[in-house]
Scaffold this motif. Structure first.
Motif, PDB file in Angstrom:
ATOM      1  N   ALA A   4       0.832  -1.191   0.000  1.00  0.00           N
ATOM      2  CA  ALA A   4       0.000   0.000   0.000  1.00  0.00           C
ATOM      3  C   ALA A   4       0.869   1.243   0.000  1.00  0.00           C
ATOM      4  CB  ALA A   4      -0.910   0.014   1.210  1.00  0.00           C
ATOM      5  N   VAL A   5       1.957   1.209   0.760  1.00  0.00           N
ATOM      6  CA  VAL A   5       2.877   2.354   0.801  1.00  0.00           C
ATOM      7  C   VAL A   5       3.549   2.500  -0.565  1.00  0.00           C
ATOM      8  CG1 VAL A   5       5.023   3.193   1.865  1.00  0.00           C
ATOM      9  CG2 VAL A   5       3.256   2.188   3.272  1.00  0.00           C
ATOM     10  N   GLU A   6       3.964   1.398  -1.148  1.00  0.00           N
ATOM     11  CA  GLU A   6       4.588   1.399  -2.483  1.00  0.00           C
ATOM     12  C   GLU A   6       3.628   1.959  -3.515  1.00  0.00           C
ATOM     13  OE1 GLU A   6       7.725   1.051  -4.403  1.00  0.00           O
ATOM     14  OE2 GLU A   6       8.000   0.868  -2.262  1.00  0.00           O
ATOM     15  N   LEU A   7       2.407   1.531  -3.460  1.00  0.00           N
ATOM     16  CA  LEU A   7       1.396   2.047  -4.386  1.00  0.00           C
ATOM     17  C   LEU A   7       1.204   3.555  -4.191  1.00  0.00           C
ATOM     18  CD1 LEU A   7      -1.493  -0.598  -4.486  1.00  0.00           C
ATOM     19  CD2 LEU A   7      -0.195   0.313  -6.405  1.00  0.00           C
ATOM     20  N   GLN A   8       1.190   3.953  -2.923  1.00  0.00           N
ATOM     21  CA  GLN A   8       1.024   5.371  -2.635  1.00  0.00           C
ATOM     22  C   GLN A   8       2.214   6.165  -3.163  1.00  0.00           C
ATOM     23  OE1 GLN A   8      -1.811   6.190  -1.727  1.00  0.00           O
ATOM     24  NE2 GLN A   8      -1.512   8.320  -1.204  1.00  0.00           N
ATOM     25  N   ARG A   9       3.414   5.670  -2.988  1.00  0.00           N
ATOM     26  CA  ARG A   9       4.618   6.334  -3.505  1.00  0.00           C
ATOM     27  C   ARG A   9       4.585   6.419  -5.028  1.00  0.00           C
ATOM     28  NH1 ARG A   9       9.192   3.746   0.365  1.00  0.00           N
ATOM     29  NH2 ARG A   9       8.562   4.899   2.193  1.00  0.00           N
ATOM     30  N   GLU A  10       4.161   5.333  -5.613  1.00  0.00           N
ATOM     31  CA  GLU A  10       4.054   5.286  -7.087  1.00  0.00           C
ATOM     32  C   GLU A  10       3.071   6.350  -7.564  1.00  0.00           C
ATOM     33  OE1 GLU A  10       5.046   4.281 -10.775  1.00  0.00           O
ATOM     34  OE2 GLU A  10       5.995   3.441  -8.998  1.00  0.00           O
ATOM     35  N   ARG A  11       1.952   6.481  -6.876  1.00  0.00           N
ATOM     36  CA  ARG A  11       0.964   7.503  -7.226  1.00  0.00           C
ATOM     37  C   ARG A  11       1.538   8.909  -7.057  1.00  0.00           C
ATOM     38  NH1 ARG A  11      -4.289   6.240  -3.956  1.00  0.00           N
ATOM     39  NH2 ARG A  11      -5.328   4.699  -5.228  1.00  0.00           N
ATOM     40  N   ILE A  12       2.277   9.095  -5.954  1.00  0.00           N
ATOM     41  CA  ILE A  12       2.886  10.404  -5.683  1.00  0.00           C
ATOM     42  C   ILE A  12       3.871  10.744  -6.808  1.00  0.00           C
ATOM     43  CG2 ILE A  12       4.427  11.662  -4.133  1.00  0.00           C
ATOM     44  CD1 ILE A  12       3.035  10.269  -1.804  1.00  0.00           C
ATOM     45  N   ARG A  13       4.725   9.767  -7.216  1.00  0.00           N
ATOM     46  CA  ARG A  13       5.688   9.987  -8.300  1.00  0.00           C
ATOM     47  C   ARG A  13       4.974  10.289  -9.606  1.00  0.00           C
ATOM     48  NH1 ARG A  13       9.489   5.029  -7.459  1.00  0.00           N
ATOM     49  NH2 ARG A  13       8.069   4.720  -5.816  1.00  0.00           N
ATOM     50  N   SER A  14       3.923   9.559  -9.813  1.00  0.00           N
ATOM     51  CA  SER A  14       3.131   9.778 -11.025  1.00  0.00           C
ATOM     52  C   SER A  14       2.528  11.170 -11.011  1.00  0.00           C
ATOM     53  CB  SER A  14       2.044   8.714 -11.119  1.00  0.00           C
ATOM     54  OG  SER A  14       1.195   8.978 -12.208  1.00  0.00           O
ATOM     55  N   MET A  15       2.013  11.577  -9.872  1.00  0.00           N
ATOM     56  CA  MET A  15       1.433  12.919  -9.763  1.00  0.00           C
ATOM     57  C   MET A  15       2.515  13.987  -9.896  1.00  0.00           C
ATOM     58  SD  MET A  15      -1.326  12.416  -6.777  1.00  0.00           S
ATOM     59  CE  MET A  15      -2.664  13.474  -7.140  1.00  0.00           C
ATOM     60  N   GLU A  16       3.705  13.734  -9.310  1.00  0.00           N
ATOM     61  CA  GLU A  16       4.802  14.698  -9.430  1.00  0.00           C
ATOM     62  C   GLU A  16       5.237  14.837 -10.894  1.00  0.00           C
ATOM     63  OE1 GLU A  16       7.800  13.400  -6.670  1.00  0.00           O
ATOM     64  OE2 GLU A  16       6.805  14.352  -4.984  1.00  0.00           O
ATOM     65  N   THR A  17       5.295  13.720 -11.580  1.00  0.00           N
ATOM     66  CA  THR A  17       5.646  13.740 -12.999  1.00  0.00           C
ATOM     67  C   THR A  17       4.596  14.515 -13.783  1.00  0.00           C
ATOM     68  OG1 THR A  17       6.700  11.584 -12.778  1.00  0.00           O
ATOM     69  CG2 THR A  17       6.164  12.296 -14.988  1.00  0.00           C
ATOM     70  N   GLU A  18       3.355  14.256 -13.442  1.00  0.00           N
ATOM     71  CA  GLU A  18       2.255  14.975 -14.099  1.00  0.00           C
ATOM     72  C   GLU A  18       2.338  16.469 -13.791  1.00  0.00           C
ATOM     73  OE1 GLU A  18      -2.598  14.699 -14.246  1.00  0.00           O
ATOM     74  OE2 GLU A  18      -1.492  12.960 -13.483  1.00  0.00           O
ATOM     75  N   LEU A  19       2.619  16.826 -12.510  1.00  0.00           N
ATOM     76  CA  LEU A  19       2.778  18.224 -12.115  1.00  0.00           C
ATOM     77  C   LEU A  19       3.958  18.863 -12.856  1.00  0.00           C
ATOM     78  CD1 LEU A  19       2.101  18.283  -8.255  1.00  0.00           C
ATOM     79  CD2 LEU A  19       0.848  19.481 -10.046  1.00  0.00           C
ATOM     80  N   THR A  20       5.044  18.148 -12.994  1.00  0.00           N
ATOM     81  CA  THR A  20       6.209  18.671 -13.726  1.00  0.00           C
ATOM     82  C   THR A  20       5.816  18.952 -15.172  1.00  0.00           C
ATOM     83  OG1 THR A  20       7.724  17.417 -12.286  1.00  0.00           O
ATOM     84  CG2 THR A  20       8.580  18.197 -14.381  1.00  0.00           C
ATOM     85  N   GLY A  21       5.068  18.029 -15.753  1.00  0.00           N
ATOM     86  CA  GLY A  21       4.576  18.235 -17.123  1.00  0.00           C
ATOM     87  C   GLY A  21       3.687  19.468 -17.215  1.00  0.00           C
ATOM     88  N   TYR A  22       2.791  19.617 -16.212  1.00  0.00           N
ATOM     89  CA  TYR A  22       1.915  20.792 -16.189  1.00  0.00           C
ATOM     90  C   TYR A  22       2.724  22.073 -16.030  1.00  0.00           C
ATOM     91  CZ  TYR A  22      -2.294  17.881 -15.825  1.00  0.00           C
ATOM     92  OH  TYR A  22      -3.311  17.003 -16.070  1.00  0.00           O
ATOM     93  N   ARG A  23       3.731  22.030 -15.145  1.00  0.00           N
ATOM     94  CA  ARG A  23       4.577  23.219 -14.955  1.00  0.00           C
ATOM     95  C   ARG A  23       5.286  23.596 -16.258  1.00  0.00           C
ATOM     96  NH1 ARG A  23       6.386  20.742  -9.562  1.00  0.00           N
ATOM     97  NH2 ARG A  23       4.932  21.734  -8.107  1.00  0.00           N
ATOM     98  N   LYS A  24       5.824  22.588 -16.962  1.00  0.00           N
ATOM     99  CA  LYS A  24       6.494  22.853 -18.240  1.00  0.00           C
ATOM    100  C   LYS A  24       5.515  23.445 -19.250  1.00  0.00           C
ATOM    101  CE  LYS A  24      10.178  19.415 -17.972  1.00  0.00           C
ATOM    102  NZ  LYS A  24      10.732  18.181 -18.545  1.00  0.00           N
ATOM    103  N   ASN A  25       4.304  22.874 -19.269  1.00  0.00           N
ATOM    104  CA  ASN A  25       3.275  23.404 -20.170  1.00  0.00           C
ATOM    105  C   ASN A  25       2.922  24.842 -19.817  1.00  0.00           C
ATOM    106  OD1 ASN A  25       3.064  21.138 -21.754  1.00  0.00           O
ATOM    107  ND2 ASN A  25       1.307  20.289 -20.667  1.00  0.00           N
TER     108      ASN A  25
END
Length: 134
Positions: A4-25
């Motif tokens: 569950a913690v791993e899944l949560q971390r994976e989601r956080i990384r995914s969201m951070e990647t998505e946020l980075t993409g949004y910031r670049k956009n």
């Protein structure tokens, strides 16, 4: 729980990647917006310059039309005066020609009279003297 913690971390990384993409956009769109704003401002200045040039051209055209009218009127008056002067000149030349012809005619007649006077011997009266009456 690890999963569950791993899944949560994976989601956080995914969201951070998505946020980075949004910031670049966002940064890309901000740069694009700045370029469009600069282009818009440049076009506004160009449009203002064109309007001013058109206004100056209209004023210049009106001024030139006024000058043209003035010079056209002067030309028309000059041509009319030239016509009158030419007519007067022709009349004077004809008068001059007529006077010359009259002078030449009278000169011929005078010469003729003088030649006749030279040819005619003086009249003598009975005494052999030249008569004063011709």
């Amino acid at each position: 729980m690890n999963k569950a913690v791993e899944l949560q971390r994976e989601r956080i990384r995914s969201m951070e990647t998505e946020l980075t993409g949004y910031r670049k956009n966002i940064v890309s769109e901000q740069q694009r917006n700045e370029q469009l704003t600069m282009l818009h401002n440049k076009l506004l200045m160009d449009m203002s310059n064109v309007k001013r040039n058109v206004q100056n051209s209209v004023q210049k055209r009106e001024q030139l039309k006024s000058e043209y009218s003035k010079y056209a009127k002067i030309l028309q008056e000059s041509e009319a005066q030239l016509g009158k002067t030419t007519t007067e000149r022709n009349v004077k030349m004809n008068q001059n020609t007529n006077i010359r012809a009259q002078i030449e005619k009278e000169a011929r007649e005078l010469k003729k009279i003088q030649e006749q006077n030279v040819r005619v011997p003086p009249k003598r009266n009975n005494d052999g003297q030249v008569s004063s009456v011709q």
